[in-house]
Motif scaffolding. Structure first.
Motif, PDB file in Angstrom:
ATOM      1  N   PRO A 341       0.732  -1.223  -0.614  1.00 42.48           N
ATOM      2  CA  PRO A 341      -0.652  -0.391  -0.043  1.00 42.48           C
ATOM      3  C   PRO A 341       0.768   1.240  -0.117  1.00 42.48           C
ATOM      4  O   PRO A 341       0.380   2.238  -0.540  1.00 42.48           O
ATOM      5  N   VAL A 342       2.372   1.727   0.580  1.00 43.77           N
ATOM      6  CA  VAL A 342       3.016   2.776  -0.041  1.00 43.77           C
ATOM      7  C   VAL A 342       3.665   2.941  -1.031  1.00 43.77           C
ATOM      8  O   VAL A 342       3.716   4.290  -1.349  1.00 43.77           O
ATOM      9  N   VAL A 343       3.321   1.854  -2.771  1.00 45.40           N
ATOM     10  CA  VAL A 343       4.542   2.509  -3.016  1.00 45.40           C
ATOM     11  C   VAL A 343       3.313   3.663  -3.725  1.00 45.40           C
ATOM     12  O   VAL A 343       3.762   4.429  -4.736  1.00 45.40           O
ATOM     13  N   PRO A 344       1.804   3.071  -4.182  1.00 49.18           N
ATOM     14  CA  PRO A 344       0.851   3.903  -4.141  1.00 49.18           C
ATOM     15  C   PRO A 344       1.176   5.465  -3.924  1.00 49.18           C
ATOM     16  O   PRO A 344       0.783   7.095  -4.961  1.00 49.18           O
ATOM     17  N   LEU A 345       1.689   5.593  -2.302  1.00 46.14           N
ATOM     18  CA  LEU A 345       1.588   6.412  -1.814  1.00 46.14           C
ATOM     19  C   LEU A 345       3.231   7.355  -2.177  1.00 46.14           C
ATOM     20  O   LEU A 345       3.135   8.910  -2.919  1.00 46.14           O
ATOM     21  N   PHE A 346       3.927   6.798  -2.499  1.00 54.65           N
ATOM     22  CA  PHE A 346       5.455   7.550  -3.175  1.00 54.65           C
ATOM     23  C   PHE A 346       4.937   7.824  -4.297  1.00 54.65           C
ATOM     24  O   PHE A 346       4.943   9.127  -5.065  1.00 54.65           O
ATOM     25  N   GLN A 347       4.356   6.722  -5.062  1.00 54.96           N
ATOM     26  CA  GLN A 347       3.580   7.639  -6.191  1.00 54.96           C
ATOM     27  C   GLN A 347       3.416   8.751  -6.931  1.00 54.96           C
ATOM     28  O   GLN A 347       3.160   9.940  -7.728  1.00 54.96           O
ATOM     29  N   ARG A 348       1.839   8.525  -5.561  1.00 47.21           N
ATOM     30  CA  ARG A 348       1.276  10.302  -5.777  1.00 47.21           C
ATOM     31  C   ARG A 348       2.075  11.035  -5.930  1.00 47.21           C
ATOM     32  O   ARG A 348       1.691  12.950  -5.335  1.00 47.21           O
ATOM     33  N   LEU A 349       2.942  10.570  -4.132  1.00 46.52           N
ATOM     34  CA  LEU A 349       3.971  12.422  -3.862  1.00 46.52           C
ATOM     35  C   LEU A 349       5.058  12.739  -5.149  1.00 46.52           C
ATOM     36  O   LEU A 349       4.836  14.024  -4.881  1.00 46.52           O
ATOM     37  N   THR A 350       5.176  12.264  -5.910  1.00 42.99           N
ATOM     38  CA  THR A 350       6.109  12.747  -7.088  1.00 42.99           C
ATOM     39  C   THR A 350       5.173  13.414  -7.463  1.00 42.99           C
ATOM     40  O   THR A 350       5.701  14.585  -7.868  1.00 42.99           O
ATOM     41  N   THR A 351       3.705  12.745  -7.984  1.00 45.12           N
ATOM     42  CA  THR A 351       2.984  13.591  -9.545  1.00 45.12           C
ATOM     43  C   THR A 351       3.003  14.301  -8.521  1.00 45.12           C
ATOM     44  O   THR A 351       2.421  15.491  -9.853  1.00 45.12           O
ATOM     45  N   ARG A 352       2.272  14.652  -7.129  1.00 44.48           N
ATOM     46  CA  ARG A 352       2.042  15.997  -6.826  1.00 44.48           C
ATOM     47  C   ARG A 352       2.846  17.369  -6.646  1.00 44.48           C
ATOM     48  O   ARG A 352       2.465  18.518  -6.485  1.00 44.48           O
ATOM     49  N   LYS A 353       3.980  17.149  -6.450  1.00 43.66           N
ATOM     50  CA  LYS A 353       4.834  17.707  -6.175  1.00 43.66           C
ATOM     51  C   LYS A 353       4.968  18.660  -7.902  1.00 43.66           C
ATOM     52  O   LYS A 353       5.627  19.602  -7.753  1.00 43.66           O
ATOM     53  N   TRP A 354       5.420  17.056  -8.974  1.00 39.39           N
ATOM     54  CA  TRP A 354       5.540  18.019 -10.488  1.00 39.39           C
ATOM     55  C   TRP A 354       4.073  18.380 -10.792  1.00 39.39           C
ATOM     56  O   TRP A 354       4.167  19.581 -11.167  1.00 39.39           O
ATOM     57  N   GLU A 355       3.306  17.959 -10.031  1.00 41.66           N
ATOM     58  CA  GLU A 355       2.006  19.034 -10.996  1.00 41.66           C
ATOM     59  C   GLU A 355       2.265  20.404  -9.549  1.00 41.66           C
ATOM     60  O   GLU A 355       1.625  21.751 -10.459  1.00 41.66           O
ATOM     61  N   GLU A 356       2.216  20.912  -9.015  1.00 43.01           N
ATOM     62  CA  GLU A 356       2.899  22.385  -8.154  1.00 43.01           C
ATOM     63  C   GLU A 356       3.488  22.498  -8.235  1.00 43.01           C
ATOM     64  O   GLU A 356       3.345  24.094  -9.309  1.00 43.01           O
ATOM     65  N   PHE A 357       4.764  22.304  -9.311  1.00 41.11           N
ATOM     66  CA  PHE A 357       5.879  22.864  -9.910  1.00 41.11           C
ATOM     67  C   PHE A 357       5.115  23.904 -11.068  1.00 41.11           C
ATOM     68  O   PHE A 357       5.217  25.304 -11.573  1.00 41.11           O
ATOM     69  N   LEU A 358       4.462  22.389 -12.326  1.00 40.44           N
ATOM     70  CA  LEU A 358       4.152  22.592 -13.113  1.00 40.44           C
ATOM     71  C   LEU A 358       2.973  23.695 -13.011  1.00 40.44           C
ATOM     72  O   LEU A 358       3.054  25.131 -13.902  1.00 40.44           O
ATOM     73  N   ALA A 359       1.929  24.248 -12.136  1.00 41.04           N
ATOM     74  CA  ALA A 359       1.610  24.838 -11.820  1.00 41.04           C
ATOM     75  C   ALA A 359       1.265  26.558 -11.389  1.00 41.04           C
ATOM     76  O   ALA A 359       1.175  27.477 -11.775  1.00 41.04           O
ATOM     77  N   GLN A 360       3.490  26.043 -10.565  1.00 39.13           N
ATOM     78  CA  GLN A 360       3.536  27.931 -10.436  1.00 39.13           C
ATOM     79  C   GLN A 360       4.381  28.479 -11.930  1.00 39.13           C
ATOM     80  O   GLN A 360       5.116  29.122 -11.349  1.00 39.13           O
TER      81      GLN A 360
END
Length: 372
Positions: A341-360
């Motif tokens: 169950p932790v692997v999807p959490l790693f992937q979501r964190l990676t995705t979220r941080k990249w989305e935050e960067f793209l948004a700003q």
């Protein structure tokens, strides 16, 4: 008739086209508004220059004759040759072609040829904030104004007058950075390491996540190999469990508070990542010697263990990670299967941080498909 998933002939989707969490993670870059270790300090001697790449962006590192390190955009604006092909002269970096020289601020300060009676062209290349810590050169690839807001991980155990025995090794893998985070934090792959047994019989007993990290613990026997197990002081360190944390963009682990690691990733491109592993120890012994070793002897033990234990284990990960990248490129549209169950959490964190960067970011960074 054997039912098998067909090999995909279409390339894996870029970030904008990705549909699943795994596809998003495998196309995401790393937010450049953090400090990234990119090279060993000892590699850059006075008068030397070297190229490093962050997500497809080429950067020239050079050390002037005064000892100062500089990170500069790796492109002469004249004919666009890489400045890393050039030469260091005094405190400037000269392009190998026409000898245009740039100082540590990125300013063009000299030609090596006739100026044809014209004033010096006003041209300044991008430079990057740079620091040296733990024997590594760190750069801040993102917004320079944010460099002081972020910090390099504080590791007091390897600083000061009595640092722990430690060493750093690095690998460059043909694999996306998110695969490496999955690998080094998912302890269900003990079968891969059955020869050296760095961990075994891992049971995930706790995990939690927030906007910046994923923290987890396993009950597991650490350093159970025939060689590694002989040199671990189990009376001083609890080797029956381990804490791990993906503290974006870094990863760390702690075994009984006495055996610790940090992993610093550099995303070279979509399918290439350089990883620096910093290991540090306060629980090393010599078999049958019932005393804590002085640091000099601990360092000697580690020097022997690097080629015998640590590198072979990480080479096993090399094989698996690069094979996983090939497999993903062929089967990226297969339905994702994940048990831990932790692997999807790693992937979501990676995705979220990249989305935050793209948004700003008003202007788009290097596209993932171009960052090879």
């Amino acid at each position: 008739m054997i039912n098998a998933e067909p090999i995909t002939t279409r390339p894996a989707p870029g970030f904008d086209e990705a549909k699943t969490v795994r596809q998003k993670a495998r196309a995401a870059g790393m937010n450049p508004d953090y400090w990234y270790a990119v090279e060993y300090e000892h590699v850059l001697k006075k008068g030397s220059v070297k190229e490093v790449i962050f997500w497809g962006s080429s950067i020239a590192l050079y050390r002037g004759e005064d000892g100062r390190l500089t990170a500069i955009e790796n492109r002469c604006p004249h004919r666009h040759l890489k400045l890393s092909h050039g030469v260091v002269e005094g405190c400037t970096l000269r392009c190998i072609y026409h000898g245009w020289a740039f100082d540590p601020s990125g300013t063009l300060v000299d030609y090596s040829h006739d100026s044809f009676g014209k004033p010096m062209i006003k041209r300044q290349l991008k430079t990057y904030p740079l620091r040296v810590q733990y024997g590594l050169i760190w750069i801040f690839p993102g917004d320079p104004a944010k460099a002081d807001e972020r910090s390099i991980p504080d590791i007091p155990e390897v600083q000061g007058d009595e640092p722990w025995a430690n060493f750093t090794v690095d690998f460059t893998w043909d694999a996306h950075h998110s695969m490496i985070i999955d690998n080094i934090s998912d302890f269900t792959h003990a079968f891969l390491h059955r020869k050296y047994r760095p961990f075994s019989n891992a049971i995930l007993n706790h995990y939690e996540s927030d906007d910046n990290r994923v923290f987890l613990t396993y009950d597991t026997l650490m350093a159970g190999g025939k060689i590694s197990g002989m040199f671990v002081d189990r009376e001083r360190a609890n080797t029956r469990s381990i804490e791990l944390c993906y503290e974006y963009p870094y990863q760390w682990s702690s075994t009984g508070g006495k055996i610790r690691t940090w992993c610093f990733l550099v995303p070279v491109g979509v399918r290439k990542t350089r990883a620096f592993f910093l290991f540090y120890f306060d629980a090393i012994k010599i078999p049958f010697l019932p005393i804590k070793l002085p640091r000099a002897l601990q360092e000697l033990v580690l020097k022997l263990a690097i080629p015998l234990v640590f590198k072979p284990i990480l080479l096993e990960d090399s094989l698996a990670l690069e094979a996983e990248q090939v497999g993903y490129d062929q089967h990226w549209d297969a339905a994702p299967i994940e048990i831990n169950p932790v692997v999807p959490l790693f992937q979501r964190l990676t995705t979220r941080k990249w989305e935050e960067f793209l948004a700003q970011t008003p202007s788009q960074p290097v596209a993932a498909s171009e960052a090879e």
